[in-house]
Motif scaffolding. Structure first.
Motif, PDB file in Angstrom:
ATOM      1  N   ALA A  19       0.757  -1.229   0.192  1.00 17.52           N
ATOM      2  CA  ALA A  19      -0.044  -0.061  -0.081  1.00 17.52           C
ATOM      3  C   ALA A  19       0.792   1.175   0.089  1.00 17.52           C
TER       4      ALA A  19
ATOM      5  N   THR B  24      -2.791   7.045  -3.601  1.00 16.60           N
ATOM      6  CA  THR B  24      -2.731   5.545  -3.059  1.00 16.60           C
ATOM      7  C   THR B  24      -2.680   4.900  -4.291  1.00 16.60           C
TER       8      THR B  24
ATOM      9  N   ALA C  55      -1.329   4.869   7.796  1.00 14.68           N
ATOM     10  CA  ALA C  55      -2.531   4.190   7.340  1.00 14.68           C
ATOM     11  C   ALA C  55      -3.881   5.127   6.969  1.00 14.68           C
ATOM     12  N   ARG C  56      -4.233   5.847   7.835  1.00 16.08           N
ATOM     13  CA  ARG C  56      -5.358   6.862   7.697  1.00 16.08           C
ATOM     14  C   ARG C  56      -4.942   7.588   6.596  1.00 16.08           C
TER      15      ARG C  56
ATOM     16  N   THR D  77      -3.027   6.807   4.039  1.00 17.01           N
ATOM     17  CA  THR D  77      -2.995   5.943   2.722  1.00 17.01           C
ATOM     18  C   THR D  77      -4.230   6.070   2.183  1.00 17.01           C
ATOM     19  N   ASP D  78      -5.209   5.534   3.051  1.00 17.08           N
ATOM     20  CA  ASP D  78      -6.698   5.424   2.753  1.00 17.08           C
ATOM     21  C   ASP D  78      -7.293   6.577   2.215  1.00 17.08           C
ATOM     22  N   TRP D  79      -7.156   7.726   2.990  1.00  9.47           N
ATOM     23  CA  TRP D  79      -7.749   9.099   2.603  1.00  9.47           C
ATOM     24  C   TRP D  79      -7.181   9.507   1.493  1.00  9.47           C
TER      25      TRP D  79
ATOM     26  N   GLY E 271      -6.484   7.954  -1.318  1.00  8.85           N
ATOM     27  CA  GLY E 271      -6.933   6.887  -2.127  1.00  8.85           C
ATOM     28  C   GLY E 271      -8.600   7.495  -2.440  1.00  8.85           C
ATOM     29  N   VAL E 272      -9.133   8.149  -1.897  1.00  3.30           N
ATOM     30  CA  VAL E 272     -10.513   8.467  -1.837  1.00  3.30           C
ATOM     31  C   VAL E 272     -10.813   9.686  -2.285  1.00  3.30           C
TER      32      VAL E 272
ATOM     33  N   TYR F 225      -1.902  -4.041   1.180  1.00  9.17           N
ATOM     34  CA  TYR F 225      -3.317  -3.807   0.706  1.00  9.17           C
ATOM     35  C   TYR F 225      -3.828  -5.350   0.386  1.00  9.17           C
TER      36      TYR F 225
ATOM     37  N   HIS G 182      -8.500  -4.399   1.756  1.00  6.23           N
ATOM     38  CA  HIS G 182      -8.353  -4.260   3.141  1.00  6.23           C
ATOM     39  C   HIS G 182      -7.031  -3.900   3.242  1.00  6.23           C
ATOM     40  N   TYR G 183      -6.464  -3.194   4.348  1.00  2.73           N
ATOM     41  CA  TYR G 183      -5.298  -3.102   4.689  1.00  2.73           C
ATOM     42  C   TYR G 183      -4.648  -3.886   5.932  1.00  2.73           C
TER      43      TYR G 183
END
Length: 190
Positions: free
Chosen positions: A16, A32, A76-77, A79-81, A83-84, A165, A169-170
């Motif tokens: 990820a 991401t 982690a936060r 990385t997800d944020w 990406g969206v 990833y 899911h991470y």
């Protein structure tokens, strides 16, 4: 018993990553990505596949450079944020409180908070369908000294607490099972 599924991208887990790009602070962006990997050892080369509609795609294509930033539990936060959300609509650096640092060998920043950053110069772009693959030569690797083992000089991946990833899911990395060649290593005779 086994089932046949329709063709799909089921090669997991994947790294990820936060991919950073932009030649100047006003165009710095990150996204991401998990469609990435190593493709050659010498010269060191890798790739990242990005959808053409992504904001970073045009920036990378213009500058022919990007930086792959490995992520960890602390990122982690972000990385997800990242990406969206789109860099067209917000400043991801400010929103996620991350620090862009001017690239040392390419026109793309690296993320100061990342445990490892890999600067890449694009050599070719393959138009594949939903994604374009940016094939790149590695020009520099920047390692955070906090994660370097002082005895071996190697990156301590366990201490870095990297994330992966896997099918939406991470996860963090798990228990080490062995090292390359452990199955054929000769034991020392005493």
């Amino acid at each position: 018993m086994k089932q046949n599924w329709r063709p799909g991208t089921m090669i997991y887990p994947l790294p990820a990553l936060l991919v950073s790009c932009g030649a100047t602070p006003d165009e710095y962006n990150m996204l991401t990505a998990a469609w990435t990997g190593t493709i050659c050892s010498d010269p060191a080369m890798c790739y990242v596949s990005i959808r053409p509609e992504r904001h970073s795609h045009a920036i990378i294509e213009k500058n022919m450079a990007f930086t792959l930033n490995l992520t960890n539990r602390a990122l982690a936060r972000a990385t997800d944020w990242c990406g969206v959300r789109s860099g067209r609509d917000c400043n991801k650096w400010k929103e996620m409180n991350l620090t862009p640092v001017k690239g040392r060998t390419v026109d793309a920043p690296y993320i100061e908070e990342a445990p490892l950053s890999i600067e890449c110069r694009v050599r070719d772009i393959m138009r594949l369908g939903t994604h374009d693959m940016f094939i790149a030569e590695v020009t520099n690797v920047i390692a955070d000294e906090r994660y370097i083992n002082p005895e071996t000089g190697s990156l301590d991946l366990k201490q870095a607490d990297l994330i992966t990833y896997c099918h939406g899911h991470y996860y963090t990395l798990g228990e080490e099972l062995g090292h390359f060649g452990w199955t054929v290593r000769k034991k020392n005779k005493k």
